[in-house]
Design a protein around this motif. Sequence first.
Motif, mmCIF file in Angstrom:
data_model
loop_
_atom_site.group_PDB
_atom_site.id
_atom_site.type_symbol
_atom_site.label_atom_id
_atom_site.label_comp_id
_atom_site.label_asym_id
_atom_site.label_seq_id
_atom_site.Cartn_x
_atom_site.Cartn_y
_atom_site.Cartn_z
ATOM 1 N N LEU A 1 -46.751 -2.442 -5.123
ATOM 2 C CA LEU A 1 -48.031 -2.926 -4.548
ATOM 3 C C LEU A 1 -47.687 -3.119 -3.244
ATOM 4 O O LEU A 1 -46.831 -4.038 -3.224
ATOM 5 C CB LEU A 1 -48.201 -4.874 -5.159
ATOM 6 C CG LEU A 1 -48.098 -4.200 -6.645
ATOM 7 C CD1 LEU A 1 -48.487 -5.783 -7.556
ATOM 8 C CD2 LEU A 1 -49.285 -3.602 -7.013
ATOM 9 N N TYR B 1 -52.994 -6.048 -1.075
ATOM 10 C CA TYR B 1 -53.174 -6.384 -2.796
ATOM 11 C C TYR B 1 -54.105 -7.581 -3.789
ATOM 12 O O TYR B 1 -55.088 -7.584 -4.011
ATOM 13 C CB TYR B 1 -52.308 -5.699 -3.861
ATOM 14 C CG TYR B 1 -52.102 -6.161 -5.365
ATOM 15 C CD1 TYR B 1 -53.424 -5.047 -5.794
ATOM 16 C CD2 TYR B 1 -51.705 -7.499 -6.189
ATOM 17 C CE1 TYR B 1 -53.388 -5.312 -7.001
ATOM 18 C CE2 TYR B 1 -52.365 -6.929 -7.501
ATOM 19 C CZ TYR B 1 -52.711 -6.245 -8.271
ATOM 20 O OH TYR B 1 -53.432 -5.977 -9.215
ATOM 21 N N SER C 1 -52.624 -0.215 -4.034
ATOM 22 C CA SER C 1 -51.648 -0.211 -5.377
ATOM 23 C C SER C 1 -52.096 1.254 -5.755
ATOM 24 O O SER C 1 -51.437 2.192 -5.093
ATOM 25 C CB SER C 1 -52.849 -0.991 -7.132
ATOM 26 O OG SER C 1 -54.145 -1.108 -6.467
#
Length: 288
Positions: free
Chosen positions: A57, A61, A178
């Motif tokens: 990530l 995010y 992601s």
Amino acid sequence: MNWFVLSCVTALTQAVKDTFLKRSLNAMDAATGMLGYCLAASVCLWLAVAAGPPVSLRGGYWPLLLLGGVLGGVTYWLYGLALKAGDLSLTLPMLAFTPLFLLVTSPLTVGEFPEPGGLCGIALVVGGAYVLNLRERRYGLLGPIRALVTNAGSRLMLAVAVIWSIGANIDKLGLAESSPLFWGASVYTATALALAVGLVRKRPALPPRVVRVTWPLAVAGLLEAVGIVCQMYALPLTQVSYVIAVKRLSIVFGVLLGAAVFHEPDLRHRLPGALLMVVGVFFIAVFG
């Protein structure tokens, strides 16, 4: 895989999913039904994430997920209300306006603008929405346009199209932070949480024969999971407006299913309008 094929699979799953959703929502509160549907989709998507490689990530995010969850909660609540309020063949075509609204939101958020051919295709999609209500021409040239906003289900779904024109761009930004599967699973989970927060005070009563009502929600969630995976993999391959426009092939499938399953009337007027939207969709795919 080609973005066009992925988007077509998304369109088919969307139409069948909406049929199952409408059947369930006839017997329960819209927000409760959409919460169950989003939870089912989340479970299916997280199972797919668990079977895949680890995901890294990035910094953007979490704020994107928060924004996506809030927009998703509002959108799916309105979506459920629209399905309850109107025929599939009148409500679903309003989603064809999403590519039109993307002409405003995409340049502002992700810096994309369609080619001239894509613009022509989007114009055909909008024209199809006019033809959809052509019988209202007896009230004047603006009769079909007036019908779009006076029908409660159509009006609610038009609001969904506006919000989705923002949410589709948030999805593309979230994918970069992601992965397609992880973003799809997490944004549906966030949407379910947003719907749950809205239900805390309301505490709607569960319908009788819960199992009979909830199994179609589970099927709808599974179909949505399949469709969203295809959509998330298609988005990085082309412009957002093109993916969403092809996804609107679900309109034609929805019109046909509305007539076949729910015996909705006026197929003679609604199907040509939906088909014109499809012409616009293919115009976007070929010349956009």
